[in-house]
Design an enzyme around this catalytic site. Structure first.
Site, PDB file in Angstrom:
ATOM      1  N   LEU A  51      30.131 -48.414  36.699  1.00 56.19           N
ATOM      2  CA  LEU A  51      28.896 -47.677  36.457  1.00 56.19           C
ATOM      3  C   LEU A  51      29.198 -46.202  36.684  1.00 56.19           C
ATOM      4  O   LEU A  51      29.897 -45.845  37.634  1.00 56.19           O
ATOM      5  CB  LEU A  51      27.774 -48.118  37.406  1.00 56.19           C
ATOM      6  CG  LEU A  51      27.095 -49.476  37.172  1.00 56.19           C
ATOM      7  CD1 LEU A  51      25.965 -49.670  38.173  1.00 56.19           C
ATOM      8  CD2 LEU A  51      26.563 -49.618  35.757  1.00 56.19           C
ATOM      9  N   ASP A  52      28.680 -45.340  35.809  1.00 57.88           N
ATOM     10  CA  ASP A  52      28.848 -43.905  36.008  1.00 57.88           C
ATOM     11  C   ASP A  52      28.218 -43.484  37.332  1.00 57.88           C
ATOM     12  O   ASP A  52      27.334 -44.167  37.855  1.00 57.88           O
ATOM     13  CB  ASP A  52      28.170 -43.126  34.873  1.00 57.88           C
ATOM     14  CG  ASP A  52      28.780 -43.417  33.515  1.00 57.88           C
ATOM     15  OD1 ASP A  52      29.971 -43.781  33.471  1.00 57.88           O
ATOM     16  OD2 ASP A  52      28.065 -43.284  32.505  1.00 57.88           O
ATOM     17  N   ARG A  53      28.637 -42.337  37.827  1.00 64.58           N
ATOM     18  CA  ARG A  53      28.083 -41.823  39.087  1.00 64.58           C
ATOM     19  C   ARG A  53      26.565 -41.758  39.042  1.00 64.58           C
ATOM     20  O   ARG A  53      25.877 -42.131  40.000  1.00 64.58           O
ATOM     21  CB  ARG A  53      28.652 -40.423  39.373  1.00 64.58           C
ATOM     22  CG  ARG A  53      28.069 -39.762  40.621  1.00 64.58           C
ATOM     23  CD  ARG A  53      28.703 -38.408  40.877  1.00 64.58           C
ATOM     24  NE  ARG A  53      28.378 -37.441  39.847  1.00 64.58           N
ATOM     25  CZ  ARG A  53      27.287 -36.663  39.854  1.00 64.58           C
ATOM     26  NH1 ARG A  53      26.405 -36.766  40.847  1.00 64.58           N
ATOM     27  NH2 ARG A  53      27.075 -35.787  38.892  1.00 64.58           N
TER      28      ARG A  53
END
EC number: 5.4.99.28
Length: 462
Positions: free
Chosen positions: A237-239
């Site tokens: 998951l992206d930040r």
């Protein structure tokens, strides 16, 4: 055999029906976006799955053989003990650090740290000082020049200088007084846990693992601090993205979930809040993606014959519209970096608070719709964000406050200091709310497993 048939049916049925679906798109209420036909895409996807099956088959044979020598695996680090002993000299050691909860922010007090990394492919045959300046954008070029001249950077245990060129296989060691950016102080919710895996609801704004300026303000380090042992992420998951994450507590857990994800045996669903009135009918985007600028994690739609292009397909369904923004369910059939964010931008409906893909100062009034943009200009403007300008988005169009240089230096290391992050630095209206096995329990229609979170507050219409 039964499992293989189910997988074959999962991907061959769309291939057989693709042309008919295309012909009936208007009457069925479907919208297609993409140059390649559904037939071509699904054939590619099936080939990808078949290749992955072969890889998993070989891995399972190796696992069976390794069970005869269980002591060869270090369960706390997920590494072969033999490999681990060879790398012991270069192991990244964690110093003592102090956590401060400051209202909505989780902060780490500055600490001394010896950063170790091997040469990345894109760094090869470049000057060390040029790599530092271009890759690590949180500090000005003079800081890196001064640090190298002071003898604080080593290549393979030898002191580097301003003329040093990085080669393949080089180990770079950098002694630094580290200032980590704050992250949200929202708690990590545990959805499920057993002996092998942990499923969490990741808050927005926290990186998954140590990267760039982040180390202890990351999901894996936070959990390691709380649990006392290492957990390894199984999905990405992206930040800024929130939602479901799988973390392996053992090599068995990592193999089990990882194999299912790679073999496309998992259905994933996200919810997003996007700009404007999204179509009421289902929209399917089949557009390849490529990484444009690694430093900025900037991705874009491209043609399949371009270098680095990867097939990508996402299905979108509108849930609601409030006159300004729409809540949309997003179902990625591939797992490319920024896939949902870029496909929504391509449709002209970027995520409303996306600091990369919905910033009109970067993309212009059309916000990059249809993939139309001068990427040299886009990269130049994105480079200024977080230094001279705070991040902004369509929803937070005035920019407001956010992380920027504050014209003050650290008294210890003389590095430039930053203001605290703002809403565009910590939140993104994209949430992974459902992960479900595509396979069923034998003799039933019940899925083998399904994990789900509640919708985030921003997705609930009042």
């Amino acid at each position: 055999m039964q499992r293989n048939n189910r997988l074959r049916n999962l991907f061959t049925v769309p291939v057989i029906m693709a042309r008919q679906l295309k012909r009936n798109a208007l009457s069925a209420g479907l919208a297609f976006a993409g140059n390649a036909t559904s037939n071509e895409f699904d054939e590619h996807l099936q080939n990808e799955v078949e290749r992955e099956r072969e890889i998993q088959k070989k891995k399972k044979i190796k696992r069976t053989q390794s069970k005869k020598s269980p002591d060869l695996i270090n369960k706390s680090t997920f590494q072969s003990r033999t490999i681990g002993s060879k790398k012991e000299k270069h192991r990244q050691l964690d110093p003592e650090y102090e956590i401060v909860i400051d209202g909505p922010l989780r902060k780490i007090k500055p600490y001394h740290f010896t950063y170790r990394t091997f040469c990345k492919e894109r760094w090869r045959d470049k000057k060390l000082v040029d790599v530092f300046i271009s890759e690590f954008r949180d500090r000005e070029s003079e800081y890196y020049k001064r640090t190298i001249e002071n003898g604080d950077v080593h290549i393979n245990d030898e002191t580097a200088d301003l003329s040093t060129v990085i080669r393949n296989g080089d180990l770079i060691t950098h002694q630094v007084h580290r200032h980590e950016p704050p992250v949200t102080s929202r708690p990590i919710k545990v959805i499920f846990e057993d002996d092998n895996i942990m499923v969490i609801d990741k808050p927005s704004g926290i990186p998954v693992h140590p990267t760039g300026r982040y180390r202890f303000n990351t999901i894996t380090k936070m959990l390691q601090n709380n649990l006392g042992f290492v957990v390894n992420p199984c999905n990405r998951l992206d930040r800024l993205t929130s939602g479901l994450m799988f973390l392996a507590k053992t090599p068995k857990g990592a193999d089990n979930i990882g194999d299912q994800l790679k073999a496309r045996e998992v259905t994933k669903e996200y919810v997003a809040k996007v700009v404007g009135e999204f179509p009421e009918t289902e929209v399917i985007v089949e557009k390849p993606l490529k990484l444009i600028e690694p430093r900025l994690a900037l991705n874009a739609v491209c043609q399949m014959d371009e270098k680095g292009a990867k097939h990508a397909k996402t299905v979108f369904n509108r849930i609601s519209y409030d006159g300004k923004t729409s809540i949309v369910k997003c179902k990625p059939l591939t797992g490319r970096s920024h896939q949902i964010r870029v496909h929504l931008q391509y449709l002209g409906h970027p995520i409303a608070n996306d600091p990369i893909y919905s910033n009109d100062e970067v993309w212009g009034n059309n916000l990059g719709k249809g993939g139309q943009a001068d990427f040299d200009i886009v990269i130049t403007k994105l480079d200024e964000i977080g230094k001279r300008k705070p991040a902004k988005s369509w929803f937070h169009s005035n920019g407001g406050y956010g992380e920027v240089l504050r014209q003050e230096k650290c008294s210890i290391c003389e590095s430039d200091l930053y203001t605290d992050p703002g809403p565009n630095d910590l939140d993104l209206w994209l949430h992974a709310y459902l992960y479900e096995s595509t396979e069923t329990e034998e003799g039933t229609e019940k899925k083998k497993w399904c994990y789900k979170t509640e919708y985030p507050e921003w997705a609930l219409r009042r």
